[in-house]
Motif scaffolding. Structure first.
Motif, PDB file in Angstrom:
ATOM      1  N   LEU A  38       0.953  -1.320   0.102  1.00 45.56           N
ATOM      2  CA  LEU A  38      -0.273  -0.533  -0.012  1.00 45.56           C
ATOM      3  C   LEU A  38       0.732   1.217   0.340  1.00 45.56           C
ATOM      4  N   SER A  39       2.288   1.162  -0.069  1.00 43.41           N
ATOM      5  CA  SER A  39       3.113   2.194   0.050  1.00 43.41           C
ATOM      6  C   SER A  39       2.807   2.691  -0.947  1.00 43.41           C
ATOM      7  N   CYS A  40       2.257   2.817  -1.831  1.00 46.74           N
ATOM      8  CA  CYS A  40       2.403   3.365  -3.179  1.00 46.74           C
ATOM      9  C   CYS A  40       1.412   4.254  -3.540  1.00 46.74           C
ATOM     10  N   LEU A  41       0.111   4.368  -2.339  1.00 42.63           N
ATOM     11  CA  LEU A  41      -0.869   5.412  -2.755  1.00 42.63           C
ATOM     12  C   LEU A  41      -0.573   6.748  -1.730  1.00 42.63           C
ATOM     13  N   PRO A  42      -1.341   7.079  -2.178  1.00 42.44           N
ATOM     14  CA  PRO A  42      -0.861   9.072  -1.071  1.00 42.44           C
ATOM     15  C   PRO A  42      -1.485   8.384   0.450  1.00 42.44           C
ATOM     16  N   ASP A  43      -1.194   9.650   0.787  1.00 43.21           N
ATOM     17  CA  ASP A  43      -1.912   9.134   2.811  1.00 43.21           C
ATOM     18  C   ASP A  43      -3.339  10.165   3.053  1.00 43.21           C
ATOM     19  N   ALA A  44      -3.832  10.335   3.636  1.00 38.19           N
ATOM     20  CA  ALA A  44      -4.686  11.479   4.056  1.00 38.19           C
ATOM     21  C   ALA A  44      -4.031  12.982   3.339  1.00 38.19           C
ATOM     22  N   GLU A  45      -2.960  12.930   4.359  1.00 36.85           N
ATOM     23  CA  GLU A  45      -2.446  14.629   4.195  1.00 36.85           C
ATOM     24  C   GLU A  45      -2.416  14.715   2.274  1.00 36.85           C
ATOM     25  N   LYS A  96      -3.302   9.155 -12.472  1.00 39.57           N
ATOM     26  CA  LYS A  96      -3.089  10.564 -13.118  1.00 39.57           C
ATOM     27  C   LYS A  96      -2.455  11.124 -12.419  1.00 39.57           C
ATOM     28  N   TRP A  97      -2.361  11.746 -11.259  1.00 44.02           N
ATOM     29  CA  TRP A  97      -1.879  12.608 -10.501  1.00 44.02           C
ATOM     30  C   TRP A  97      -1.142  12.026  -9.641  1.00 44.02           C
ATOM     31  N   TYR A  98      -0.913  10.728  -9.073  1.00 46.47           N
ATOM     32  CA  TYR A  98      -0.111  10.624  -8.199  1.00 46.47           C
ATOM     33  C   TYR A  98       0.315   9.121  -8.848  1.00 46.47           C
ATOM     34  N   PRO A  99       1.194   9.238 -10.406  1.00 42.38           N
ATOM     35  CA  PRO A  99       1.686   8.323 -10.390  1.00 42.38           C
ATOM     36  C   PRO A  99       2.276   7.168 -10.110  1.00 42.38           C
ATOM     37  N   GLU A 100       3.096   6.893  -8.708  1.00 46.17           N
ATOM     38  CA  GLU A 100       3.253   5.809  -8.195  1.00 46.17           C
ATOM     39  C   GLU A 100       2.313   5.345  -7.877  1.00 46.17           C
ATOM     40  N   ALA A 101       1.158   5.374  -7.938  1.00 50.43           N
ATOM     41  CA  ALA A 101       0.068   4.148  -7.319  1.00 50.43           C
ATOM     42  C   ALA A 101      -0.525   3.498  -8.363  1.00 50.43           C
ATOM     43  N   ARG A 102      -0.228   3.703  -9.547  1.00 46.32           N
ATOM     44  CA  ARG A 102       0.099   2.774 -10.729  1.00 46.32           C
ATOM     45  C   ARG A 102       0.277   1.320 -10.047  1.00 46.32           C
ATOM     46  N   GLN A 103       1.509   1.698  -9.522  1.00 51.31           N
ATOM     47  CA  GLN A 103       2.369   0.042  -8.881  1.00 51.31           C
ATOM     48  C   GLN A 103       1.439  -0.521  -8.569  1.00 51.31           C
TER      49      GLN A 103
END
Length: 227
Positions: A38-45, A96-103
């Protein structure tokens, strides 16, 4: 050669072939302790920061009476104005806005043939919800942080009873067949039309929605064969 590619079905009680035969577009399925990174996803902030970026689609969903739901679009700064109404922040097109999430998609190798739609993420304090509703697409709901209680049915509902005076489409007095609490790494699959209702049970609830467009039968068969 040992298998070294991640797969959401690893360690589950069901394999990909059985899932597609018995659950895909038929019935929900609960994945427990998937082991997804889950580390590839943005946190709340980071979600709030994304929501404030020009061009990013976001909305704050809230309710004043736990029955009718409203939304404020593309104004994340309005959060404090409705903080006492159990708000939920939703941000679309995370990939699209947080490319790391594609992982994250590496854990879903079948999606490459299924016309992946988008990743949407939400943040919700304890008690927040967007109401009981249905989706018109297949969706995997992955708990990223905190916890959320989900209530849902076994099968799609053809004619749900909608709250007539709600700004958003929510279902009136839904009596669910199942209730389960999800923690980080847990995930639920819902076919189109199945009523589900999530309520945050922690102050730091972050959930990722992986939306899919339905594939053609030939694409589905190929996807299963490649797993």
């Amino acid at each position: 050669m040992p298998k070294n590619k991640p797969n959401v079905f690893d360690g589950q009680a069901i394999g990909a072939s059985e899932f597609f035969q018995t659950h895909w577009q038929q019935a929900p399925y609960l994945f427990k302790q998937t082991g997804i990174d889950l580390s590839c996803l943005p946190d709340a902030e980071e979600l709030f920061a994304l929501a404030g970026t020009e061009g990013v689609q976001s909305r704050i969903v809230f309710t004043e009476d736990q029955r009718c739901y409203q939304a404020i679009y593309d104004e994340p700064d309005a959060w404090n104005e409705v903080a006492h109404h159990h708000p939920t922040l939703l941000v679309s097109d995370i990939e699209k806005w947080y490319p790391e999430a594609r992982q994250l998609l590496a854990w879903f190798p079948f999606i490459k043939s299924w016309r992946f739609d988008d990743l949407m993420m939400s943040f919700a304090p304890e008690g927040a919800s967007v109401g009981a509703h249905t989706d018109h697409y297949d969706v995997f709901l992955l708990q990223v942080q905190g916890s959320r209680q989900w209530s849902y049915d076994d099968q799609a509902t053809n004619d749900p009873a909608w709250v007539s005076d709600s700004e958003l489409a929510v279902i009136e007095q839904h009596q669910a067949e199942h209730t389960v609490e999800l923690y980080a790494g847990d995930m639920l699959y819902f076919p189109p039309g199945v009523i589900h209702h999530g309520i945050s049970t922690s102050s730091d609830c972050v959930t990722c929605s992986i939306g899919l467009r339905a594939p053609a039968d030939a694409e589905l068969l190929q996807a299963v064969m490649e797993l």
